[in-house]
Design an enzyme around this catalytic site. Structure first.
Site, PDB file in Angstrom:
ATOM      1  CE  LYS A  14      -2.412  -0.993   3.785  1.00  0.00           C
ATOM      2  NZ  LYS A  14      -1.853  -2.298   4.218  1.00  0.00           N
ATOM      3  NE  ARG A  89      -4.387  -1.407  10.383  1.00  0.00           N
ATOM      4  CZ  ARG A  89      -3.358  -0.829   9.768  1.00  0.00           C
ATOM      5  NH1 ARG A  89      -3.457   0.364   9.256  1.00  0.00           N
ATOM      6  NH2 ARG A  89      -2.221  -1.476   9.657  1.00  0.00           N
ATOM      7  NE  ARG A 128       6.676  -2.699   6.262  1.00  0.00           N
ATOM      8  CZ  ARG A 128       5.338  -2.694   6.331  1.00  0.00           C
ATOM      9  NH1 ARG A 128       4.629  -2.151   5.359  1.00  0.00           N
ATOM     10  NH2 ARG A 128       4.722  -3.216   7.356  1.00  0.00           N
ATOM     11  NE  ARG A 134       6.073  -0.106  10.284  1.00  0.00           N
ATOM     12  CZ  ARG A 134       4.912  -0.248   9.647  1.00  0.00           C
ATOM     13  NH1 ARG A 134       4.778   0.210   8.416  1.00  0.00           N
ATOM     14  NH2 ARG A 134       3.904  -0.818  10.231  1.00  0.00           N
ATOM     15  NE  ARG A 146       1.972  -4.840  11.892  1.00  0.00           N
ATOM     16  CZ  ARG A 146       3.037  -4.653  11.123  1.00  0.00           C
ATOM     17  NH1 ARG A 146       4.189  -5.177  11.438  1.00  0.00           N
ATOM     18  NH2 ARG A 146       2.926  -3.939  10.033  1.00  0.00           N
TER      19      ARG A 146
HETATM   20  P1  AMP Z   1       0.542   0.620   9.194  1.00  0.00           P
HETATM   21  O1  AMP Z   1       1.670   1.549   8.948  1.00  0.00           O
HETATM   22  O2  AMP Z   1      -0.674   0.965   8.408  1.00  0.00           O
HETATM   23  O3  AMP Z   1       0.939  -0.819   9.068  1.00  0.00           O
HETATM   24  O4  AMP Z   1       0.120   0.817  10.722  1.00  0.00           O
HETATM   25  C1  AMP Z   1       1.017   0.519  11.786  1.00  0.00           C
HETATM   26  C2  AMP Z   1       0.239   0.371  13.091  1.00  0.00           C
HETATM   27  O5  AMP Z   1      -0.419   1.609  13.403  1.00  0.00           O
HETATM   28  C3  AMP Z   1      -0.888  -0.654  13.061  1.00  0.00           C
HETATM   29  O6  AMP Z   1      -0.421  -1.963  13.326  1.00  0.00           O
HETATM   30  C4  AMP Z   1      -1.787  -0.132  14.172  1.00  0.00           C
HETATM   31  O7  AMP Z   1      -1.261  -0.426  15.448  1.00  0.00           O
HETATM   32  C5  AMP Z   1      -1.704   1.377  13.977  1.00  0.00           C
HETATM   33  N1  AMP Z   1      -2.743   1.863  13.015  1.00  0.00           N
HETATM   34  C6  AMP Z   1      -2.538   2.374  11.775  1.00  0.00           C
HETATM   35  N2  AMP Z   1      -3.698   2.709  11.189  1.00  0.00           N
HETATM   36  C7  AMP Z   1      -4.668   2.382  12.080  1.00  0.00           C
HETATM   37  C8  AMP Z   1      -6.082   2.456  12.043  1.00  0.00           C
HETATM   38  N3  AMP Z   1      -6.750   2.918  10.973  1.00  0.00           N
HETATM   39  N4  AMP Z   1      -6.765   2.033  13.155  1.00  0.00           N
HETATM   40  C9  AMP Z   1      -6.121   1.563  14.237  1.00  0.00           C
HETATM   41  N5  AMP Z   1      -4.787   1.448  14.330  1.00  0.00           N
HETATM   42  C10 AMP Z   1      -4.052   1.853  13.259  1.00  0.00           C
END
Ligand code: AMP
Length: 189
Positions: A14, A89, A128, A134, A146
Site C-alpha cells: 500500500k 481498519r 521491509r 520498524r 497484526r
Molecule cells: P501501518 O503503517 O498501516 O501498518 O500501521 C502501523 C500500526 O499503526 C498498526 O499496526 C496499528 O497499530 C496502527 N494503526 C494504523 N492505522 C490504524 C487504524 N486505521 N486504526 C487503528 N490502528 C491503526
C-alpha cells in the site's frame, strides 16, 4: 473531490503504491500508520500511548484515528482528492468515514484492495524490516498478531464495501509496475 481507499493486509504494498499514485494524481496521501509514527517520533502524549499498542501489533482506538483523518480532511479542502492508506481498519471506522464524507459532500469513490496470501505477507514484512527498521516489523509474534488483527477486524470491511458496490480487487502478488498499472486503470475510469 475524490476519495479513495487503498486497502489490504500489512505488507501488501500500500505504501509503495500510494507514493506513485500521489505523484501522478496529486491526491493527498493519508496514512494513519505514518501519522501515528510521526506522533511517536515527536514524543507527544498521543504518540506515547499509540506506541504501546503499535509495538504489540494491536490497533489504536477508533476515535484516535478518526480524529486525525477528520482534521486532515477539514484542513485540506483545496486538494484534488484523498488517498487513505491503512484507514479504515474496522467497521466502526468505515462507518465514521462514510458519515464524515457525507458531511463534506463526498463519498468513497473506490476501494482499491491489494490482495496477498498470509505467507507472502510475512515474507514482505520481514523484508521491509531490513529497509525501514520498524519495530513492529521485526518480531514474529507481533507480525502474527497484526495478521490475526487484520483477519479479525479489518477483513470484514471487504463485505462492507462489496455491499456498497465500490470495491475493486487487485492482485498484490505482482511487480510494483503491474500493480501500479492496474491501479491507474481503475483511477482513470
Ligand atoms: P501501518 O503503517 O498501516 O501498518 O500501521 C502501523 C500500526 O499503526 C498498526 O499496526 C496499528 O497499530 C496502527 N494503526 C494504523 N492505522 C490504524 C487504524 N486505521 N486504526 C487503528 N490502528 C491503526
Amino acid at each position: 473531490m475524490r476519495y479513495y481507499i487503498l486497502f489490504g493486509p500489512p505488507g501488501a504494498g500500500k505504501g509503495t503504491q500510494a507514493k506513485q499514485i500521489v505523484e501522478k494524481y496529486h491526491y493527498l496521501h493519508l496514512s494513519t500508520g505514518d501519522l501515528l509514527r510521526q506522533e511517536m517520533a515527536a514524543g507527544t502524549e498521543l504518540g506515547k500511548k499509540a506506541a504501546e499498542l503499535i509495538n504489540r501489533g494491536d490497533l489504536v482506538p477508533d476515535e484516535v484515528v478518526e480524529g486525525m483523518i477528520r482534521n486532515k480532511i477539514a484542513s485540506n479542502r483545496d486538494v484534488a482528492g484523498f488517498l487513505f492508506d491503512g484507514f479504515p481498519r474496522t467497521i466502526a471506522q468505515a462507518e465514521a468515514l462514510d458519515a464524515m464524507l457525507t458531511e463534506f459532500g463526498g463519498k468513497v469513490d473506490a476501494v482499491l484492495s491489494l490482495t496477498l496470501p498470509d505467507e507472502l505477507v510475512y515474507e514482505r514484512i520481514l523484508h521491509r524490516a531490513q529497509i525501514e527498521g520498524r519495530k513492529d516489523d521485526t518480531d514474529r509474534s507481533i507480525i502474527e498478531n497484526r495478521i490475526a488483527t487484520y483477519h479479525d477486524k479489518t477483513e470484514p470491511l471487504i463485505s462492507y464495501y462489496k455491499g456498497h458496490g465500490n470495491y475493486r480487487e487487485i492482485q498484490g502478488n505482482d511487480t510494483i509496475e503491474n500493480v501500479f498499472t492496474a491501479l491507474c486503470g481503475i483511477l482513470d475510469e
